[in-house]
Design a protein around this motif. Structure first.
Motif, PDB file in Angstrom:
ATOM      1  N   UNK A  73       3.253  -2.975   6.004  1.00 34.08           N
ATOM      2  CA  UNK A  73       3.122  -2.192   4.770  1.00 34.08           C
ATOM      3  C   UNK A  73       4.048  -2.702   3.678  1.00 34.08           C
ATOM      4  N   UNK A  74       4.777  -3.772   3.969  1.00 39.30           N
ATOM      5  CA  UNK A  74       5.695  -4.346   2.995  1.00 39.30           C
ATOM      6  C   UNK A  74       5.066  -5.484   2.214  1.00 39.30           C
ATOM      7  N   UNK A  75       5.898  -6.237   1.540  1.00 45.97           N
ATOM      8  CA  UNK A  75       5.437  -7.367   0.723  1.00 45.97           C
ATOM      9  C   UNK A  75       6.351  -8.563   0.968  1.00 45.97           C
ATOM     10  N   UNK A  76       5.765  -9.749   0.945  1.00 48.42           N
ATOM     11  CA  UNK A  76       6.561 -10.955   1.100  1.00 48.42           C
ATOM     12  C   UNK A  76       7.512 -11.095  -0.081  1.00 48.42           C
ATOM     13  N   UNK A  77       8.789 -11.148   0.222  1.00 46.23           N
ATOM     14  CA  UNK A  77       9.811 -11.267  -0.821  1.00 46.23           C
ATOM     15  C   UNK A  77      10.094 -12.727  -1.122  1.00 46.23           C
ATOM     16  N   UNK A  78       9.992 -13.541  -0.100  1.00 45.75           N
ATOM     17  CA  UNK A  78      10.177 -14.988  -0.221  1.00 45.75           C
ATOM     18  C   UNK A  78       9.517 -15.608   0.996  1.00 45.75           C
ATOM     19  N   UNK A  79       9.718 -16.904   1.185  1.00 48.36           N
ATOM     20  CA  UNK A  79       9.124 -17.568   2.346  1.00 48.36           C
ATOM     21  C   UNK A  79       9.824 -17.207   3.644  1.00 48.36           C
ATOM     22  N   UNK A  80      10.949 -16.484   3.539  1.00 55.34           N
ATOM     23  CA  UNK A  80      11.723 -16.158   4.745  1.00 55.34           C
ATOM     24  C   UNK A  80      11.976 -14.666   4.921  1.00 55.34           C
ATOM     25  N   UNK A  81      11.510 -13.839   3.987  1.00 58.02           N
ATOM     26  CA  UNK A  81      11.849 -12.415   4.042  1.00 58.02           C
ATOM     27  C   UNK A  81      10.665 -11.531   3.676  1.00 58.02           C
ATOM     28  N   UNK A  82      10.537 -10.410   4.397  1.00 57.74           N
ATOM     29  CA  UNK A  82       9.570  -9.371   4.041  1.00 57.74           C
ATOM     30  C   UNK A  82      10.343  -8.162   3.536  1.00 57.74           C
ATOM     31  N   UNK A  83       9.948  -7.690   2.355  1.00 53.28           N
ATOM     32  CA  UNK A  83      10.538  -6.474   1.805  1.00 53.28           C
ATOM     33  C   UNK A  83       9.756  -5.295   2.375  1.00 53.28           C
ATOM     34  N   UNK A  84      10.340  -4.596   3.331  1.00 46.49           N
ATOM     35  CA  UNK A  84       9.670  -3.468   3.997  1.00 46.49           C
ATOM     36  C   UNK A  84       9.812  -2.216   3.123  1.00 46.49           C
ATOM     37  N   UNK A  85       9.120  -2.234   2.008  1.00 45.05           N
ATOM     38  CA  UNK A  85       9.268  -1.207   0.975  1.00 45.05           C
ATOM     39  C   UNK A  85       8.215  -0.109   1.042  1.00 45.05           C
ATOM     40  N   UNK A  86       7.411  -0.086   2.109  1.00 47.56           N
ATOM     41  CA  UNK A  86       6.376   0.943   2.282  1.00 47.56           C
ATOM     42  C   UNK A  86       5.351   0.935   1.150  1.00 47.56           C
ATOM     43  N   UNK A  87       5.122  -0.244   0.553  1.00 44.59           N
ATOM     44  CA  UNK A  87       4.141  -0.350  -0.541  1.00 44.59           C
ATOM     45  C   UNK A  87       2.735  -0.038  -0.052  1.00 44.59           C
ATOM     46  N   UNK A  88       2.480  -0.231   1.251  1.00 47.81           N
ATOM     47  CA  UNK A  88       1.203   0.155   1.830  1.00 47.81           C
ATOM     48  C   UNK A  88       0.229  -0.982   2.038  1.00 47.81           C
TER      49      UNK A  88
END
Length: 331
Positions: A73-88
């Motif tokens: 449900x998150x968004x790719x923040x960079x090539x190494x990180x997922x932002x688990x921000x509950x964006x859906x």
């Protein structure tokens, strides 16, 4: 083939039922996740007149599931990180102006695309509608006029092409593969008496791939059969079958135009993906160097690739929402 009969009714974003804790907000991708191709792969689950409380149950179930699998449900923040921000995740409902039996009888990839929320095998971030931020998961629920239903899911993963072989043809392919292996045993063949269906089908496609290449060019080339291999059971401390993530890697078998024991080559290459291989893989720097060298060889045009993956024994037919048994599945 039935095309252009799917009408999108609604499109919305479904978020996790419970917020993700702050300390889990930033998820660092593993080495395997970082080197996996950033593409969407689909699966469609068909149900024949399921008994359900309409889409509310599905949306609620999806929302609750996302609480456990919150990175989706998150968004790719960079090539190494997922932002688990509950964006859906994207949730689409569509009406199919056709019978389920018409679709499931002889499905084609072009037709099956209609039941998916995102273009299959496309690069992450591309889809049927424009988005500023790429989704990691999308779901489309398709309602047929006969009462049947298809749930189309696209998730970021690897590339594949679909082939279908019935039971009788598979038996013949296995027999032919065993015969070819036995004929090659005099020259050091593996003498496999009972090739698996994956080995037989892969060797069959690989063989004809080589034959076509031979007709196009007189140049002596090497041909690599690259197979996706599940690493979960091949570690020194095996992971559960349901462990989440890109826990796979490619095996690579090489053959020339005149190589006859293709099944043996395939089995040998897959056997090399063992606990020692995984230990070497965990040393990321060494594996990156291996990938660089492989890329150099392929870029020279001396090796042609034939890529394979198999969904055999994956429990896709066991997906039960409590309505009825599954009618079919299309990867």
């Amino acid at each position: 083939m039935v095309l252009n009969h799917v009408e999108v009714i609604s499109r919305e974003i479904v978020k996790p039922s419970s917020p993700t804790p702050h300390h889990r907000r930033n998820l660092k991708l593993s080495f395997l996740d970082q080197i996996a191709p950033p593409v969407y792969v689909p699966i469609i689950l068909f149900y024949d007149q399921p008994k359900f409380g309409h889409c509310f149950d599905l949306k609620q179930s999806l929302s609750e599931t996302l609480t456990s699998f919150y990175p989706l449900a998150g968004r790719l923040k960079s090539s190494v990180t997922v932002d688990c921000n509950d964006a859906g995740v994207e949730y689409v409902e569509a009406q199919v102006h056709a019978l389920l039996s018409e679709v499931i009888e002889k499905p084609t990839m072009e037709e099956l695309k209609q039941y998916l929320p995102i273009e299959p095998y496309g690069t992450v971030g591309t889809s049927m509608v424009c988005r500023e931020v790429p989704l990691l998961l999308a779901v489309q629920v398709n309602f047929f006029k006969c009462g049947g239903m298809a749930i189309g899911i696209t998730k970021e993963k690897i590339v594949t092409r679909r082939f279908v072989f019935d039971k009788m043809k598979l038996a013949k392919l296995k027999e032919a593969a065993a015969t070819a292996t036995a004929a090659a045993s005099g020259g050091g063949g593996s003498q496999l008496k009972d090739p698996t269906r994956v080995e037989a089908v892969s060797a069959f496609i690989w063989k004809h791939f080589i034959e076509v290449a031979k007709l196009k060019s007189d140049t002596q080339r090497m041909f690599a059969a690259v197979h996706a291999v599940n690493l979960r059971s091949r570690m020194s401390s095996p992971l559960p079958d349901h462990a989440f993530g890109n826990i796979w890697r490619f095996s690579s078998a090489l053959a020339t135009i005149d190589n006859g024991d293709l099944v043996g080559q395939l089995r040998s290459s897959i056997k090399k993906i063992d606990s020692d291989y995984v230990k070497n893989l965990q040393n990321g720097d060494g594996y990156v160097e291996y990938l660089k060298k492989a890329k150099e060889n392929f870029s020279k045009g001396e090796i042609e690739l034939c890529n394979f993956s198999s969904w055999c024994r994956f429990p896709v037919y066991d997906v039960d929402y409590g309505w009825a048994s599954q009618f079919g599945c299309a990867p």
